[in-house]
Design a protein around this motif. Structure first.
Motif, PDB file in Angstrom:
ATOM      1  N   SER A  26      -4.128   3.876   7.318  1.00 51.92           N
ATOM      2  CA  SER A  26      -3.849   4.259   6.128  1.00 51.92           C
ATOM      3  C   SER A  26      -4.985   4.959   5.211  1.00 51.92           C
ATOM      4  O   SER A  26      -6.022   4.177   5.202  1.00 51.92           O
ATOM      5  CB  SER A  26      -3.086   2.969   5.331  1.00 51.92           C
ATOM      6  OG  SER A  26      -3.066   3.483   3.870  1.00 51.92           O
TER       7      SER A  26
ATOM      8  N   ALA B 153      -2.472  -0.592   6.055  1.00 53.78           N
ATOM      9  CA  ALA B 153      -0.686  -0.454   6.586  1.00 53.78           C
ATOM     10  C   ALA B 153      -0.592  -1.040   8.019  1.00 53.78           C
ATOM     11  O   ALA B 153      -1.724  -1.069   8.753  1.00 53.78           O
ATOM     12  CB  ALA B 153      -0.372   0.894   6.619  1.00 53.78           C
TER      13      ALA B 153
ATOM     14  N   VAL C 263       2.988  -1.011   4.003  1.00 53.64           N
ATOM     15  CA  VAL C 263       1.714  -0.485   3.082  1.00 53.64           C
ATOM     16  C   VAL C 263       1.374  -1.046   2.018  1.00 53.64           C
ATOM     17  O   VAL C 263       2.129  -0.815   1.274  1.00 53.64           O
ATOM     18  CB  VAL C 263       1.956   1.377   3.001  1.00 53.64           C
ATOM     19  CG1 VAL C 263       0.917   1.873   2.426  1.00 53.64           C
ATOM     20  CG2 VAL C 263       2.690   1.970   4.387  1.00 53.64           C
TER      21      VAL C 263
END
Length: 252
Positions: A195, A206, A216
């Motif tokens: 992420s 995430a 997320v």
């Protein structure tokens, strides 16, 4: 690495290494307990690489060690949290686990029980710890009383839940809900995936769950309302991160 008011002692890296390889590890094997997961260090992030390298560069000690445990109290020196040190351990010893074994906000005061920064301390740590390669994250104590105890040395702290024994009520601090963004939506067996926020005002992590869904977690600890897009492989969805908030987006 601490002599405190509570039960503790100084234990050098070399002493811990030699104790594990010469005594503890062989004793576990001898008594049919080799499957037990041995966690070494169990102290702060500031010296975690020095400790881990001393332990794990010795193959006779390393073969008994499942992971390296750590806490978040390096801030007592005035330092910020040393997340980069976790990355160094993960890079150097990728087959060993990183386990957050203890964390709490110290110096309990009942009039701060609704302080929003309590949860933000957890969110900041959990996101950065997971992104650095941590596989397990455990609070110090889920439930304490209205004084931040009981505690036999007067080390009174905050917890996600406080039981007010005067009224019989449970008081949920916002750290309880910040932790929930991870424990509720990231399932056992999930794998962390990349992420990558495009602005430093948002931090995120995430995971892909065993069922294929993606969770997320996005945290905003600024005073700004921040519009952003969640982007995956050319597809994007618009959303907004409210000031001083944490949110979890699920993609199925």
């Amino acid at each position: 690495m601490a002599t405190q008011r509570w039960e503790s002692c100084l234990y050098s890296a070399e002493e811990e290494r030699d104790f594990i390889k010469n005594f503890l590890g062989p004793t576990l094997q001898k008594n049919n307990m080799a499957s037990k997961k041995l966690i070494a260090w169990d102290h702060n992030r500031d010296l975690i690489y020095q400790r881990a390298s001393t332990l794990l560069e010795d193959p006779l000690a390393a073969k008994y060690i499942w992971g390296i445990g750590f806490h978040w109290y390096e801030t007592w020196t005035g330092s910020t949290q040393n997340f980069e040190n976790l990355k160094r351990v993960n890079e150097a010893f990728p087959t060993k686990q990183l386990i957050f074994t203890e964390g709490c906000v110290e110096k309990f005061a009942f009039d701060r029980i609704n302080d929003w920064t309590l949860g933000e301390r957890y969110g900041l740590s959990m996101i950065n710890d997971f992104n650095a390669g941590t596989t397990t994250w455990t609070d110090w104590n889920i439930l304490l009383d209205e004084n931040g105890g009981p505690n036999h040395v007067g080390n009174f702290c905050f917890a996600p839940i406080h039981a007010d024994l005067r009224t019989g009520k449970l008081l949920y601090t916002n750290s309880y809900y910040y932790i929930g963004h991870f424990s509720k939506f990231i399932k056992p067996g999930a794998k962390r995936i990349i992420s990558s926020p495009s602005r430093s005002m948002l931090i995120s992590t995430a995971f892909q769950n065993p069922d294929g869904s993606i969770a997320v977690v996005v945290m905003n600890n600024t005073d700004q309302k921040l519009p952003y897009q969640l982007w995956i492989k050319g597809n994007a969805a618009e959303t907004v991160s409210q000031p001083h908030s944490i949110s979890t987006l699920i993609i199925k």
